[in-house]
Structure formats: structure tokens, C-alpha cells
Design a protein around this motif. Structure first.
Motif, mmCIF file in Angstrom:
data_model
loop_
_atom_site.group_PDB
_atom_site.id
_atom_site.type_symbol
_atom_site.label_atom_id
_atom_site.label_comp_id
_atom_site.label_asym_id
_atom_site.label_seq_id
_atom_site.Cartn_x
_atom_site.Cartn_y
_atom_site.Cartn_z
ATOM 1 N N ARG A 24 -3.078 5.951 -9.432
ATOM 2 C CA ARG A 24 -2.983 7.346 -9.022
ATOM 3 C C ARG A 24 -3.911 7.557 -7.820
ATOM 4 N NH1 ARG A 24 0.612 6.749 -11.975
ATOM 5 N NH2 ARG A 24 1.188 7.924 -13.857
ATOM 6 N N LEU A 25 -3.323 7.806 -6.648
ATOM 7 C CA LEU A 25 -4.109 7.997 -5.432
ATOM 8 C C LEU A 25 -3.615 9.227 -4.678
ATOM 9 C CD1 LEU A 25 -4.259 4.354 -3.989
ATOM 10 C CD2 LEU A 25 -5.985 5.507 -5.378
ATOM 11 N N ASP A 26 -4.551 9.925 -4.028
ATOM 12 C CA ASP A 26 -4.149 11.005 -3.125
ATOM 13 C C ASP A 26 -3.476 10.419 -1.892
ATOM 14 O OD1 ASP A 26 -5.175 13.011 -4.752
ATOM 15 O OD2 ASP A 26 -7.177 12.807 -3.897
ATOM 16 N N SER A 27 -4.050 9.336 -1.370
ATOM 17 C CA SER A 27 -3.497 8.694 -0.187
ATOM 18 C C SER A 27 -3.954 7.248 -0.178
ATOM 19 C CB SER A 27 -3.965 9.401 1.094
ATOM 20 O OG SER A 27 -5.384 9.387 1.169
ATOM 21 N N GLY A 28 -3.351 6.453 0.711
ATOM 22 C CA GLY A 28 -3.783 5.070 0.824
ATOM 23 C C GLY A 28 -2.637 4.112 1.037
ATOM 24 N N ARG A 29 -2.974 2.818 1.001
ATOM 25 C CA ARG A 29 -2.010 1.740 1.125
ATOM 26 C C ARG A 29 -2.203 0.811 -0.070
ATOM 27 N NH1 ARG A 29 0.212 1.453 6.190
ATOM 28 N NH2 ARG A 29 0.812 -0.713 5.834
ATOM 29 N N VAL A 30 -1.120 0.589 -0.806
ATOM 30 C CA VAL A 30 -1.201 -0.186 -2.045
ATOM 31 C C VAL A 30 -0.179 -1.310 -2.001
ATOM 32 C CG1 VAL A 30 -1.033 -0.132 -4.560
ATOM 33 C CG2 VAL A 30 -1.936 1.855 -3.328
ATOM 34 N N ASN A 31 -0.643 -2.519 -2.293
ATOM 35 C CA ASN A 31 0.227 -3.689 -2.390
ATOM 36 C C ASN A 31 0.081 -4.250 -3.802
ATOM 37 O OD1 ASN A 31 1.741 -6.028 -1.959
ATOM 38 N ND2 ASN A 31 0.012 -7.138 -1.108
ATOM 39 N N VAL A 32 1.172 -4.248 -4.567
ATOM 40 C CA VAL A 32 1.163 -4.771 -5.934
ATOM 41 C C VAL A 32 2.133 -5.938 -5.998
ATOM 42 C CG1 VAL A 32 1.595 -4.279 -8.365
ATOM 43 C CG2 VAL A 32 0.590 -2.524 -6.900
ATOM 44 N N PHE A 33 1.677 -7.065 -6.545
ATOM 45 C CA PHE A 33 2.523 -8.248 -6.565
ATOM 46 C C PHE A 33 2.364 -8.996 -7.884
ATOM 47 C CE2 PHE A 33 -1.543 -9.195 -4.645
ATOM 48 C CZ PHE A 33 -1.939 -10.392 -5.241
ATOM 49 N N GLY A 34 3.436 -9.695 -8.281
ATOM 50 C CA GLY A 34 3.392 -10.515 -9.470
ATOM 51 C C GLY A 34 2.690 -11.835 -9.192
ATOM 52 N N THR A 35 1.899 -12.279 -10.159
ATOM 53 C CA THR A 35 1.142 -13.510 -9.990
ATOM 54 C C THR A 35 1.099 -14.269 -11.305
ATOM 55 O OG1 THR A 35 -1.013 -14.435 -9.388
ATOM 56 C CG2 THR A 35 -1.026 -12.295 -10.467
ATOM 57 N N ASP A 36 0.921 -15.586 -11.236
ATOM 58 C CA ASP A 36 0.814 -16.412 -12.437
ATOM 59 C C ASP A 36 -0.586 -16.395 -13.033
ATOM 60 O OD1 ASP A 36 3.459 -17.174 -12.228
ATOM 61 O OD2 ASP A 36 3.003 -18.915 -10.974
ATOM 62 N N GLY A 37 -1.557 -16.005 -12.258
ATOM 63 C CA GLY A 37 -2.933 -16.021 -12.724
ATOM 64 C C GLY A 37 -3.335 -14.717 -13.384
ATOM 65 N N PRO A 38 -4.632 -14.535 -13.639
ATOM 66 C CA PRO A 38 -5.113 -13.287 -14.234
ATOM 67 C C PRO A 38 -4.983 -12.124 -13.248
ATOM 68 C CG PRO A 38 -6.955 -14.654 -13.545
ATOM 69 C CD PRO A 38 -5.722 -15.493 -13.374
ATOM 70 N N ALA A 39 -4.987 -10.930 -13.801
ATOM 71 C CA ALA A 39 -4.923 -9.741 -12.954
ATOM 72 C C ALA A 39 -6.168 -9.667 -12.070
ATOM 73 C CB ALA A 39 -4.820 -8.488 -13.814
ATOM 74 N N ARG A 40 -5.943 -9.233 -10.838
ATOM 75 C CA ARG A 40 -7.070 -9.122 -9.920
ATOM 76 C C ARG A 40 -6.826 -7.972 -8.939
ATOM 77 N NH1 ARG A 40 -4.158 -13.788 -8.490
ATOM 78 N NH2 ARG A 40 -3.387 -13.857 -6.321
ATOM 79 N N ILE A 41 -7.914 -7.427 -8.462
ATOM 80 C CA ILE A 41 -7.874 -6.293 -7.547
ATOM 81 C C ILE A 41 -8.765 -6.599 -6.359
ATOM 82 C CG2 ILE A 41 -8.397 -3.847 -7.228
ATOM 83 C CD1 ILE A 41 -7.977 -3.457 -10.217
ATOM 84 N N GLU A 42 -8.242 -6.363 -5.165
ATOM 85 C CA GLU A 42 -9.053 -6.511 -3.957
ATOM 86 C C GLU A 42 -8.993 -5.217 -3.165
ATOM 87 O OE1 GLU A 42 -9.723 -9.374 -0.053
ATOM 88 O OE2 GLU A 42 -8.140 -9.837 -1.485
#
Length: 268
Positions: A24-42
Motif C-alpha cells: 500500500r503506497l501513496d506513490s512510487g515505483r514497485v517491481n514484484v517478481f517471482g523467485t525460487d529463493g526466500p522473499a526479499r525486499i530491496e
């Protein structure tokens, strides 16, 4: 409940399982992708407003902690571009992304993906399962999407290419719809625009039951087997069966044109 407050560039890796992602964001740029490893956020950029990341019972959430007076001041001084975030999650995670303003890219997810943006743009790549993208103002581009796809916008363009979705529903008020489809087989395609145009290309050997209708626009088709249907003199209608007619294609506009093109075998 693990929780982090992020006020600058940072990387987080979650060792516990994740089965749902909510942003949930007021504004921004978000890239969400499927991965084989653990969940991660950068987080590569922030705008002075802290991000709150929480993980509880398999649910990973990312939101902005923004007092209302901060939001108004940031917009007045032109600093409301929002953060830039990349999030990798297991492909079968259910994803729910909501932004007031910004850009979203979602790729490699296979369960259920929902994107709601008031103003901005959405790019969907290689998704499966159930996918829904809704905007008030801005385009949606879907590339290589399978499963069940819904795209809706008021004033943006909708583009679908290289898709094998079994069910497609695309609608816009003043934008255009452009679809380049493979043979949908027994799939269902529903396209609708008010003042915008609809352009569809399908293989010439497609198996489709086709109905095209416009109130005051024009219909053009490469398929001579589509014949005029019963319609008032001020409107235009074409319908017929391509091949075995196992799937269905429905396209309707108010004032926009409808073009149905044939992709020749071995051609482009």
C-alpha cells in the motif's frame, strides 16, 4: 511479529515462509517478481517518508507511514515521487498491490495477482493464475500472460501480446485496446471500449465464435466468413465462426472502430 522501519536504501531477506504480499503506497515505483529463493525486499530510494515492512502468519506487507500533513506538503513542494522498491517472492504467493500514483511491474507470478493504481502505468509479464489490473488514468501492458486476465481503465490504453490466457476481459472508456493473440482454443475473450478503438490480431486458423459490434464506429476484418448481423442502420455488426468455433471473441464499442486482423501461418 517481525517489523522493520525503512527510511533509506536497504535490503531485507525473510527466512520465514511467505504466502501473501500486500503493498500500500501513496506513490512510487514497485517491481514484484517471482523467485525460487526466500522473499526479499530491496529499497533503492525513499522520499523522506518511512516504509513499514511487517511479516506475520505468512503475510508480508509494505506500506508508507505518512502523516496527512506531510503528504500535502510533499505534494505542494513537488517531492511526492515516492520510493523505489523491488520485491522478490515465491511464484505462488498471492499478491495485492495498490498505489495512488506510480508505476508497477509484476512478473513471474503464478497464483493470483491484483494491481490497483489510480494514476500511473502497469506492466504484467509472464503471469499465470488469476490476474487483475485496474487504473483510472494510465496504460496497462500485459505480455505473455496466461490463466484468467482482467484489465480495466478509464482513460488508458490496454495492450495484450504473446498471451495464452484462457479468459480475457479488457474494458476502457476513452482508451484503445490492442491485442495480439495466439489461438485461444476454448478460451473466452471479451473486449469493450466506449470512445476508444479495438484492434485484435489472431491466427488465421483460429477456432473462434466471433461477434463484433459498434454503435457508431466502423468494423474492418480480414475474415470474409464474418457476416453482417441484425443491427439498426446506425450501428454495425459482424458475426460468424472461425474454424471449429471452440472459443469465443466478443468486441464492442460505442464510437470507436473495431479491426480484426489475421496472422498468416509462418508470418508476422
Amino acid at each position: 511479529m517481525p517489523s522493520w522501519t525503512v527510511d533509506g536504501p536497504r535490503r531485507l531477506t525473510l527466512v520465514e515462509p511467505v504466502d501473501q504480499l500486500v503493498v500500500r503506497l501513496d506513490s512510487g515505483r514497485v517491481n514484484v517478481f517471482g523467485t525460487d529463493g526466500p522473499a526479499r525486499i530491496e529499497v533503492t530510494r525513499t522520499d523522506g517518508r518511512p516504509l513499514v515492512v511487517e511479516h506475520q502468519d505468512g503475510k508480508l506487507s509494505v506500506r508508507q507511514r505518512t502523516p496527512r500533513d506531510w503528504t500535502l506538503l510533499l505534494r505542494l513542494f513537488g517531492r511526492d515521487s515516492g520510493p523505489e522498491i523491488s520485491i522478490g517472492v515465491p511464484a505462488r504467493v498471492r499478491v495485492d498491490l495498490r498505489l495512488h500514483e506510480g508505476a508497477v511491474v509484476a512478473s513471474g507470478l503464478t497464483e493470483a495477482t491484483r494491481v490497483d493504481v489510480t494514476a500511473g502505468q502497469v506492466t504484467l509479464m509472464g503471469l499465470a493464475g488469476r490476474t487483475t489490473a485496474r487504473l483510472i488514468s494510465g496504460p496497462v501492458e500485459a505480455l505473455g500472460v496466461s490463466g484468467d486476465l482482467t484489465m480495466e481503465t478509464v482513460s488508458g490504453e490496454l495492450v495484450l501480446a504473446d498471451g495464452t490466457a484462457e479468459r480475457v476481459r479488457a474494458s476502457t472508456v476513452s482508451g484503445a485496446i490492442t491485442c495480439d493473440l495466439g489461438n485461444p482454443g476454448s478460451g473466452e475473450i471479451q473486449l469493450g471500449a466506449a470512445s476508444g478503438s479495438v484492434t485484435v490480431r489472431v491466427p488465421e486458423e483460429s477456432d473462434l465464435d466471433v461477434r463484433l459490434h459498434t454503435t457508431s464506429g466502423k468494423i474492418t476484418t480480414d475474415f470474409p466468413q464474418l457476416q453482417p448481423g441484425a443491427a439498426p442502420s446506425w450501428s454495425s455488426d459482424r458475426r460468424g465462426r472461425l474454424g471449429a468455433g471452440g472459443g469465443s471473441l466478443r468486441a464492442a464499442t460505442m464510437s470507436g472502430s473495431i479491426v480484426l486482423l489475421a496472422r498468416r501461418s509462418g508470418g508476422i
